[in-house]
Enzyme design. Sequence first.
Site, PDB file in Angstrom:
ATOM      1  N   ASP A 125       0.848  -1.192   0.000  1.00 30.47           N
ATOM      2  CA  ASP A 125       0.000   0.000   0.000  1.00 30.47           C
ATOM      3  C   ASP A 125       0.881   1.239   0.000  1.00 30.47           C
ATOM      4  O   ASP A 125       1.897   1.291   0.696  1.00 30.47           O
ATOM      5  CB  ASP A 125      -0.934  -0.003   1.209  1.00 30.47           C
ATOM      6  N   HIS A 132      -3.876  14.030   0.840  1.00 31.09           N
ATOM      7  CA  HIS A 132      -4.000  13.114   1.982  1.00 31.09           C
ATOM      8  C   HIS A 132      -2.750  13.175   2.856  1.00 31.09           C
ATOM      9  O   HIS A 132      -2.846  13.294   4.083  1.00 31.09           O
ATOM     10  CB  HIS A 132      -4.229  11.682   1.476  1.00 31.09           C
ATOM     11  N   GLU A 198     -10.092   3.991   4.077  1.00 28.48           N
ATOM     12  CA  GLU A 198      -9.316   4.789   3.124  1.00 28.48           C
ATOM     13  C   GLU A 198      -9.805   4.440   1.729  1.00 28.48           C
ATOM     14  O   GLU A 198      -9.788   3.273   1.336  1.00 28.48           O
ATOM     15  CB  GLU A 198      -7.810   4.510   3.259  1.00 28.48           C
ATOM     16  N   GLU A 200      -9.294   4.096  -1.955  1.00 30.10           N
ATOM     17  CA  GLU A 200      -8.123   3.943  -2.828  1.00 30.10           C
ATOM     18  C   GLU A 200      -8.510   3.201  -4.101  1.00 30.10           C
ATOM     19  O   GLU A 200      -9.580   2.592  -4.183  1.00 30.10           O
ATOM     20  CB  GLU A 200      -7.010   3.145  -2.119  1.00 30.10           C
ATOM     21  N   ASP A 230      -8.834   0.490   2.342  1.00 31.35           N
ATOM     22  CA  ASP A 230      -7.785   0.134   3.295  1.00 31.35           C
ATOM     23  C   ASP A 230      -8.294   0.506   4.693  1.00 31.35           C
ATOM     24  O   ASP A 230      -8.029   1.592   5.202  1.00 31.35           O
ATOM     25  CB  ASP A 230      -6.512   0.907   2.920  1.00 31.35           C
ATOM     26  N   ARG A 234      -6.995   4.120  13.429  1.00 31.26           N
ATOM     27  CA  ARG A 234      -6.127   5.305  13.593  1.00 31.26           C
ATOM     28  C   ARG A 234      -5.465   5.383  14.948  1.00 31.26           C
ATOM     29  O   ARG A 234      -4.349   5.916  15.069  1.00 31.26           O
ATOM     30  CB  ARG A 234      -6.948   6.582  13.368  1.00 31.26           C
ATOM     31  N   GLN A 237      -2.653   2.971  14.825  1.00 29.99           N
ATOM     32  CA  GLN A 237      -1.658   3.514  13.892  1.00 29.99           C
ATOM     33  C   GLN A 237      -0.819   4.627  14.528  1.00 29.99           C
ATOM     34  O   GLN A 237       0.407   4.650  14.407  1.00 29.99           O
ATOM     35  CB  GLN A 237      -2.378   4.052  12.650  1.00 29.99           C
ATOM     36  N   LYS A 250      -3.356  -1.653   9.962  1.00 28.74           N
ATOM     37  CA  LYS A 250      -3.797  -1.876   8.588  1.00 28.74           C
ATOM     38  C   LYS A 250      -3.983  -3.363   8.299  1.00 28.74           C
ATOM     39  O   LYS A 250      -4.155  -3.741   7.150  1.00 28.74           O
ATOM     40  CB  LYS A 250      -2.737  -1.325   7.623  1.00 28.74           C
ATOM     41  N   THR A 254      -8.613  -5.491   4.146  1.00 33.21           N
ATOM     42  CA  THR A 254      -8.577  -4.582   3.001  1.00 33.21           C
ATOM     43  C   THR A 254      -9.603  -5.118   2.018  1.00 33.21           C
ATOM     44  O   THR A 254      -9.482  -6.252   1.572  1.00 33.21           O
ATOM     45  CB  THR A 254      -7.178  -4.588   2.350  1.00 33.21           C
ATOM     46  N   GLU A 360      -9.540  12.515   7.875  1.00 32.54           N
ATOM     47  CA  GLU A 360      -9.459  13.850   7.274  1.00 32.54           C
ATOM     48  C   GLU A 360     -10.808  14.566   7.304  1.00 32.54           C
ATOM     49  O   GLU A 360     -10.881  15.762   7.577  1.00 32.54           O
ATOM     50  CB  GLU A 360      -8.983  13.739   5.828  1.00 32.54           C
TER      51      GLU A 360
HETATM   52 MN    MN Z   1      -3.845   3.168   2.608  1.00 36.46          MN
END
Ligand code: MN
Length: 418
Positions: A125, A132, A198, A200, A230, A234, A237, A250, A254, A360
Site C-alpha cells: 500500500d 492526503h 481509506e 483507494e 484500506d 487510527r 496507527q 492496517k 482490506t 481527514e
Molecule cells: Mn492506505
Amino acid sequence: MPLTQSWIASANDADHPFPLNNLPCGVFSTDELEPRCGVAIGDMILDMARAEETGLVDLVEDPLFDLPYWNDLMEQGPAVWAALRARLTTLLAADSPERAKIEPMLVPAAEATLHMPFVVSEYTDFYAGRHHATNVGTMFRGAENALPPNWLHLPIGYNGRASSVCVSGTDIRRPWGQLKSPDHSAPAFLPSRRFDLELELGAVVGTASEGPVTVDEADAMIFGYVLLNDWSARDIQAWEYQPLGPFQAKATATSISPWIVTRAALDPFRTAPPPREVELLAHLRDTGPMLYDIDLDISLAPAGKPATTIARTNYREMYYSSAQQLAHHTTSGCPMNPGDLLGSGTVSGPERHNRGSLLELSWGGKEPLTLDTGETRTFLEDGDTLTLHGQANGDGYRIGFGTCTGTLLPALPDPYAR
Ligand code: MN
C-alpha cells in the site's frame, strides 16, 4: 470513443457500469455453477469457462478460465489480454454472428455470487496522494513537518498483508489493539475507537518482473484496477507507526471490488500527472499520462438507515501513478508477480468534501460530520456500512467499477480474557 453497441440491451444504457467498452473480469458462482471466471456485460455475466470449453474463446493451449481466479490469464501477458478483449468485443457486439451460441452462456448477474477475482500474491500500500499526506502529516506532526522530506522524491509505501485482502461484501470486525488515543495517558489494549476507511484504487499486476523496470514497462505490466478500502485503526496507527510505518493498524482487512477493470478499458481516460515541484529522478520521471480521470465517492449507511454520500473525489488527484509505484517497487530487484496488488494511497482532493478518509473528513475527530439521517460521525460506529463507488465518464457511456462495500461488526469480547 463512443459507446460500442451490444446485442445485450442493458449494456447499451448510457448509465450502466458495464457496457461493451468495459468488459471487467470477475469470479462468480451460482446454485449450479462452481466458482469460475466471468466477464460482466450489462446485467449479465459471460461464463468464460463455457466460452472456452466450447471453443468460442480459444487463446492458448492450456485452459485459463475454468478456475476461481484470473491469475493464469494475467500471466499470459499483454498480447493475450488484447486478443481476449478483441474476441469478446466481436462476440458481444450488436452485429455478432455468434449471438445464438453465446446466449446460453450468459448468467443473470442477479443470480450470481461474486468472489475474489484473483489470488493476491502480495499486497503493498502506498501513500501517494498529496492532499492526503499533507492532511495526515499536519494532524500527526504539525503543518511544518506535514510532508516527509522524501515525499516529493519517491512514492512511500509499506508491505501489507495479502491474507487480509477480502472481496466486497465481507463483514469487517472491529479490531482490538494496543493504542494510545488522546483520551488515554498510557497505552492500553482495547477495541479500536478510531476505526476508519481509506478510499483507494488498487492496481493489479499481471506479469512478473525480474530486476528493475522502467515506468513504461511497469505500466505495461498492470492488468487492471479495482476499488480498494484500506480499513485503518487510527488509534493503533498513531501509537505504532514510528519508525517502521503502519503494522497492525492496517492488518485487519482490506476490501476490494469484485470486478477488475482492465487497463485497456481505462485507456481513453488517461490524464497527465500534476506539475512537479521537485524534478523526479530519471527512473521515476513522467513519460506520459498515467493517471486516470475516475470519479470516486464514499457513502456511509448507519445500521438499517439510508446512506449518505460523505465524500467525492477523483483518481487524477494522485501525485504518483501506479506505474511509478510499481517501477519504484522493482528498483531494489524486488521480484513482482502476477496477482501483486498495489494500493494507490488514499485519494483525497483539495477541498474538505474531497477527502478520502474519516480521519481527514472529521479532522482527527474534532469536526464531526452530519449524515442525512441527522446522526453525526467522527469515526465508524458498529453496524455502519461503507460503500465505495467509481466510474470513468465517457461520451455516452461509463466505465464503472461496481461497488466495494463492507459492514463494521462490533468487536468480540477481549480475546485474552480466558
Ligand atoms: Mn492506505
